[in-house]
Design a protein around this motif. Sequence first.
Motif, short mmCIF file in Angstrom:
data_model
loop_
_atom_site.label_atom_id
_atom_site.label_comp_id
_atom_site.label_asym_id
_atom_site.label_seq_id
_atom_site.Cartn_x
_atom_site.Cartn_y
_atom_site.Cartn_z
N LEU A 1 0.83 -1.20 0.00
CA LEU A 1 0.00 0.00 0.00
C LEU A 1 0.86 1.25 0.00
N ALA A 2 1.90 1.23 0.83
CA ALA A 2 2.77 2.41 0.90
C ALA A 2 3.43 2.65 -0.45
N THR B 1 -9.81 2.08 2.40
CA THR B 1 -10.27 1.00 3.27
C THR B 1 -11.52 0.35 2.70
N ASP C 1 -11.92 -7.49 6.88
CA ASP C 1 -11.06 -7.92 7.98
C ASP C 1 -11.27 -9.39 8.29
N THR D 1 -4.54 -7.18 19.81
CA THR D 1 -3.45 -6.72 18.96
C THR D 1 -3.85 -6.75 17.50
N VAL D 2 -5.12 -7.12 17.23
CA VAL D 2 -5.58 -7.20 15.85
C VAL D 2 -5.52 -5.81 15.21
N VAL D 3 -4.89 -5.74 14.08
CA VAL D 3 -4.84 -4.47 13.36
C VAL D 3 -5.89 -4.50 12.27
N ARG D 4 -6.80 -3.54 12.30
CA ARG D 4 -7.86 -3.52 11.30
C ARG D 4 -7.33 -3.01 9.96
N THR D 5 -8.10 -3.30 8.91
CA THR D 5 -7.73 -2.81 7.58
C THR D 5 -7.51 -1.30 7.60
N LYS D 6 -8.42 -0.60 8.27
CA LYS D 6 -8.32 0.86 8.30
C LYS D 6 -6.99 1.30 8.91
N ILE E 1 -4.15 -0.41 8.91
CA ILE E 1 -3.07 -0.68 7.96
C ILE E 1 -3.02 0.42 6.90
N VAL E 2 -4.20 0.82 6.44
CA VAL E 2 -4.25 1.86 5.40
C VAL E 2 -3.68 3.17 5.94
N LEU E 3 -4.07 3.54 7.15
CA LEU E 3 -3.57 4.80 7.72
C LEU E 3 -2.06 4.75 7.91
N ALA F 1 0.08 2.99 6.23
CA ALA F 1 0.73 3.05 4.91
C ALA F 1 0.65 4.46 4.32
#
Lengths: 241, 188, 226
Positions: free
Chosen positions: A151-152, A198, A208, B4-9, B11-13, B15
Amino acid sequence: MSPTPSSESHAPARTRPGRSPLHRMPAGIKLLVLAAAGTGLAFTTSLWVLGGALALTGAGYAIARQPVRRLFGVIRPMIWLLVPIFLVQGFMESWILAVAIVTRIITLVALAQLVTLTTPSDTMIAVITRALTPFRVFGVHPGKVALAISLALRFLPVIGGLAQEVRDAQRARGLGHNPLALALPLLIRTLRMAGDVTDAIEARSGGDDDEDAAPARTPVPVTPRAGSAAASSPAPAPRSS
Amino acid sequence: MKHTVVRTKDIVLIALFAALMAALALFPPITIPALGVPITAQSMGVMLSGAILGAKRGGLSILLFLLLVAIGLPLLSGGRGGLGVFFGPTAGFMFGWVLGAVLIGYLHERAWATIEPFKSFLYCFLGGIVVVYAIGIPWASVNTGVSLVKVAVGSLAFIPGDMLKAGLTALAVVAIRKAFPAMHQPAA
Amino acid sequence: MTTIEVTDVVKRFESFEALKGVSVTLAEKRIGVVGSNGSGKSTFARLLNGLVLPTRGSVVVDGLDTAKAGKAIRRRVGFVFQNPDNQIVFPVVEEDVAFGLKGLKLPRDERESLVDTVLSRYGLEHLRQQPAHTLSGGQKQLLAIAGALITNPACVVFDEPTTLLDLRNARMIARTIREMEQTVIVVTHDLALLNEFDRVLVFDEGRILVDDAPSAALARYVERMQ
Ligand SMILES: Nc1ncnc2c1ncn2[C@@H]1O[C@H](COP(=O)(O)OP(=O)(O)OP(=O)(O)O)[C@@H](O)[C@H]1O
Ligand SMILES: [Mg+2]
């Protein structure tokens, strides 16, 4: 100075030409050698050892057919630090120590840069995600790390373009030198974009989940619930494991 | 902390803010004549990431940015990149960025509902200057063999620029809170 | 054929009601959605694949409730957004197209052949290895469509797919949509796009104001706008 070329260079470097033994050496080994050199050289001020390491690094550039000029981009911005370091050490301690310390810094920077120059980014990403696998017990999910990296890479040029747009727009309004007028719209558009991206990821991937936590799931289980008997059968058993 | 679950949102933020850090390198540095030291926009990205994304996401976005630099992308201001930069005298400041963003994030998360410019400035000062220098200066001293005091004195010239960035970040953060009040709330 | 039943849906964002009681059953092959800015079209579109969940009421796609089976429904209902830049999530064209297949654990050659098929169907095969950001606006939108279709959804929802495109690319995308085999639901401000559709919904302030054949619906819409 137009930022366009450098925003172009933000594109993922897919491959780098080069067939030398150093290019073909597994990236993991190169990183281990680098780590060993970094640790080892930190404890020595012997000019013989440091000079030898610098000579070996130079040989590495020759073997990899990398012009040493490639290194200047990294060393040049350090000059304004290296010169005072050299002078301070020379006058306060000894000139031999000054030479040793500057040699050590240049050697390590050059060696590290050689690893970068002979290893394509994709390979480096693969090594990193593989190296992260043991950290799964701490909640580090290699798949998610890989997604974050992708993504980055994807959004480097997009946000670079956004920054450019904001700059042009504010310049047109005479606010080109107001840092806040540049930062705020850029931030707000980035945050908005995060929401859209997202949504897109969830729309395209389902959303998710805790992937590997569950065993392989059957693709597309979308048959409508016809009869209760059929629907009550549990998900098909995983093939193995 | 069980979750500790990282949501998609998230990960997007993470990145997008790593990419934003890179974009900040495209803004030309400002030089204050009296000091002669160029002020780059990039380290302001550290404060912004921490303050806006919070401790975990902010720290991870800076870490991700450094990872991209490490794999060879020329994303540091001045177009530098590659593993080489992590072996130079200033590498400690970059490692300090990660912890700095975490502290800035932690402080902002706790005070998000009542954040005002002075508070935010103070947090950015603590994380973005105190923490970053506390790691960067000893690193440089060990790396170069120059005494701590001398490195510290040499670093003083950068403090005014960093204070300016903390101030700008504080103003930006307060404006962002108005536009995105739910930034630090966990997902429903 | 996909059937989507929307029953008494209210959607509230904080205190603002974006949808104020919407009931409709969608079973036609070509459905258009129009309405003024802020009338709730995008919110409605996002309900259909569970990206937005109703505050009250229900959305059922082929027997599956979006509130319970969001993931399965998103494999059945694809989505194409207005801005392809936000929908393309991988740096290189072929990687991005394959993204939807990630969770499916397909064998490698099967995945490759799906990627080949969808890229060539949308005329993108020569761009396979290109960084996505070097594509033109029209090519990006095609890539977004290819990425949404790779999992072979039965239905595709488009939210203003032509708004950011020039005339030529907008026509090309319109033709692509018309030629699709899937059930298609298109939110748009481009009324010409909906000419040969089966049904058009006109939204107004969070409600369906008109639900009719395109000519009749669009006539009412244009009249109301004046
Ligand atoms: N996530 C959200 N949070 C708060 N308000 C929202 C959100 N999404 C939509 N809204 C509000 O709901 C209303 C309907 O929005 P929607 O996007 O559905 O309109 P639209 O018909 O698609 O408009 P347009 O033609 O401009 O795209 C708007 O007033 C919008 O501000
Ligand atoms: Mg809309």
